[in-house]
Every structure is written in structure tokens, then in C-alpha cells.
Design a protein around this motif. Structure first.
Motif, short mmCIF file in Angstrom:
data_model
loop_
_atom_site.label_atom_id
_atom_site.label_comp_id
_atom_site.label_asym_id
_atom_site.label_seq_id
_atom_site.Cartn_x
_atom_site.Cartn_y
_atom_site.Cartn_z
N PRO A 199 -56.16 -12.79 -37.37
CA PRO A 199 -55.14 -11.94 -37.67
C PRO A 199 -55.16 -11.22 -39.29
CG PRO A 199 -54.46 -14.05 -36.99
CD PRO A 199 -55.98 -14.16 -36.81
N LEU A 200 -54.72 -10.31 -39.48
CA LEU A 200 -54.61 -9.86 -40.83
C LEU A 200 -53.70 -10.79 -41.60
CD1 LEU A 200 -53.60 -6.03 -40.34
CD2 LEU A 200 -56.04 -7.06 -40.82
N THR A 201 -53.86 -10.92 -42.87
CA THR A 201 -52.96 -11.87 -43.65
C THR A 201 -51.59 -11.09 -43.64
OG1 THR A 201 -53.56 -10.78 -45.91
CG2 THR A 201 -54.83 -12.90 -45.20
N TYR A 202 -50.50 -11.60 -44.09
CA TYR A 202 -49.45 -10.87 -44.10
C TYR A 202 -49.59 -9.79 -45.24
CZ TYR A 202 -44.29 -10.52 -44.63
OH TYR A 202 -42.97 -9.81 -44.47
N ASP A 203 -50.27 -10.01 -46.34
CA ASP A 203 -50.38 -8.97 -47.21
C ASP A 203 -51.23 -7.97 -46.75
OD1 ASP A 203 -48.75 -10.19 -49.40
OD2 ASP A 203 -50.50 -11.17 -50.20
N GLU A 204 -52.36 -8.12 -45.97
CA GLU A 204 -52.95 -7.15 -45.40
C GLU A 204 -52.27 -6.45 -44.34
OE1 GLU A 204 -57.37 -8.95 -45.49
OE2 GLU A 204 -56.18 -9.54 -43.95
N LEU A 205 -51.22 -7.17 -43.66
CA LEU A 205 -50.49 -6.33 -42.69
C LEU A 205 -49.64 -5.35 -43.27
CD1 LEU A 205 -49.19 -5.95 -39.99
CD2 LEU A 205 -47.87 -7.99 -40.74
N ARG A 206 -48.97 -5.71 -44.40
CA ARG A 206 -48.01 -4.83 -45.20
C ARG A 206 -48.61 -3.60 -45.77
NH1 ARG A 206 -45.66 -7.49 -49.53
NH2 ARG A 206 -44.25 -5.85 -49.72
N TYR A 213 -47.70 -12.34 -35.02
CA TYR A 213 -47.01 -13.32 -36.29
C TYR A 213 -45.84 -13.93 -35.77
CZ TYR A 213 -50.29 -10.58 -39.02
OH TYR A 213 -51.35 -10.13 -39.41
N GLY A 214 -45.15 -13.73 -34.52
CA GLY A 214 -43.97 -14.13 -34.10
C GLY A 214 -42.79 -13.74 -34.97
N ASP A 215 -41.74 -14.60 -35.26
CA ASP A 215 -40.59 -14.16 -35.96
C ASP A 215 -41.04 -14.01 -37.46
OD1 ASP A 215 -38.84 -13.65 -33.79
OD2 ASP A 215 -38.30 -15.56 -33.98
N ASP A 216 -41.91 -14.59 -37.84
CA ASP A 216 -42.49 -14.25 -39.20
C ASP A 216 -42.94 -12.74 -39.55
OD1 ASP A 216 -42.03 -17.03 -39.72
OD2 ASP A 216 -44.22 -17.64 -39.71
N GLY A 217 -43.32 -12.13 -38.56
CA GLY A 217 -43.54 -10.77 -38.47
C GLY A 217 -42.51 -9.79 -39.01
N PHE A 218 -41.26 -10.23 -38.70
CA PHE A 218 -40.04 -9.49 -38.79
C PHE A 218 -39.93 -8.50 -40.14
CE2 PHE A 218 -35.64 -8.26 -40.04
CZ PHE A 218 -35.38 -7.30 -39.04
N VAL A 248 -52.07 -7.01 -33.70
CA VAL A 248 -52.24 -6.30 -35.15
C VAL A 248 -53.39 -7.49 -35.74
CG1 VAL A 248 -51.78 -5.60 -37.31
CG2 VAL A 248 -50.20 -5.48 -35.65
N SER A 249 -54.78 -6.87 -35.65
CA SER A 249 -55.71 -8.08 -35.86
C SER A 249 -57.06 -7.16 -36.55
CB SER A 249 -56.35 -8.70 -34.80
OG SER A 249 -55.64 -9.52 -34.16
N ALA A 250 -57.79 -7.98 -37.35
CA ALA A 250 -58.94 -7.30 -38.20
C ALA A 250 -60.24 -7.90 -37.26
CB ALA A 250 -58.84 -7.45 -39.62
N ALA A 251 -61.12 -7.13 -37.07
CA ALA A 251 -62.27 -7.52 -36.54
C ALA A 251 -63.05 -7.98 -37.66
CB ALA A 251 -62.87 -6.19 -35.78
N ARG A 252 -63.73 -9.36 -37.60
CA ARG A 252 -64.29 -9.87 -38.79
C ARG A 252 -65.83 -10.34 -38.23
NH1 ARG A 252 -60.69 -11.04 -43.20
NH2 ARG A 252 -58.67 -10.30 -42.23
#
Length: 93
Positions: A6-13, A38-43, A89-93
């Protein structure tokens, strides 16, 4: 199928800054992808991104968020047809 983190929260933003939030279908699909990953943390990230839309209403964002089903398949337009996209929402690594 490729493995991804998953993207980090900062990468997502950061990534969300490049997606217009004005189209309701896109708005709901992005919300579902954020909730799936991210579950509810993604809100918070989704709500922050949502605020760039002229039609933004906090009460609507909260209501839609509660109604989203993580992992739900959504339809998004492609160049020649419609294709299914699983909300992630993910990044291929």
C-alpha cells in the motif's frame, strides 16, 4: 498477479492531488479504494482530497464514507469501453 505494498499515507495524499474530485463516480470510487486499503484511517486523506470539489459538503462525505463497502468492485471509464476496477490504492513494488 504482481505483489504490491500500500502507499504510505503521505504518498496517498500526494497521489490524490492529481485526481480531480468533481466527478461523483470518481469521488465514490476513490473513497472506496481508500477505505479498502486503509480502513477508517483512509477517511482523512479522502475527505481532504474531496474538499477540492466545488460541491463538497462535509455531511455528504461522512454519509458516503459510512456507506462504502471495502473491496467492492467499481466501474470506471476507459478509452474505448468500461472496465472493472477493484477498489484498491496501491503501488507496484
Amino acid at each position: 498477479m504482481s505483489q504490491h505494498d500500500p502507499l504510505t499515507y503521505d504518498e496517498l495524499r500526494l497521489a490524490l492531488q492529481y485526481i480531480p474530485a468533481d466527478d461523483r463516480e470518481t469521488w465514490v470510487n476513490v473513497g472506496n479504494a481508500c477505505k479498502t486499503e486503509y480502513g477508517d484511517d483512509g477517511f482523512a486523506a479522502w475527505d481532504e482530497w474531496s474538499q477540492q470539489a466545488a460541491s463538497y459538503k462535509a455531511v455528504d462525505a461522512k454519509s458516503v464514507w459510512r456507506s462504502l463497502t471495502p473491496g467492492m468492485c467499481a466501474w470506471v471509464p476507459s478509452s474505448s469501453s468500461r472496465r472493472p476496477v477493484v477498489g484498491s490504492v496501491s503501488a507496484a513494488r
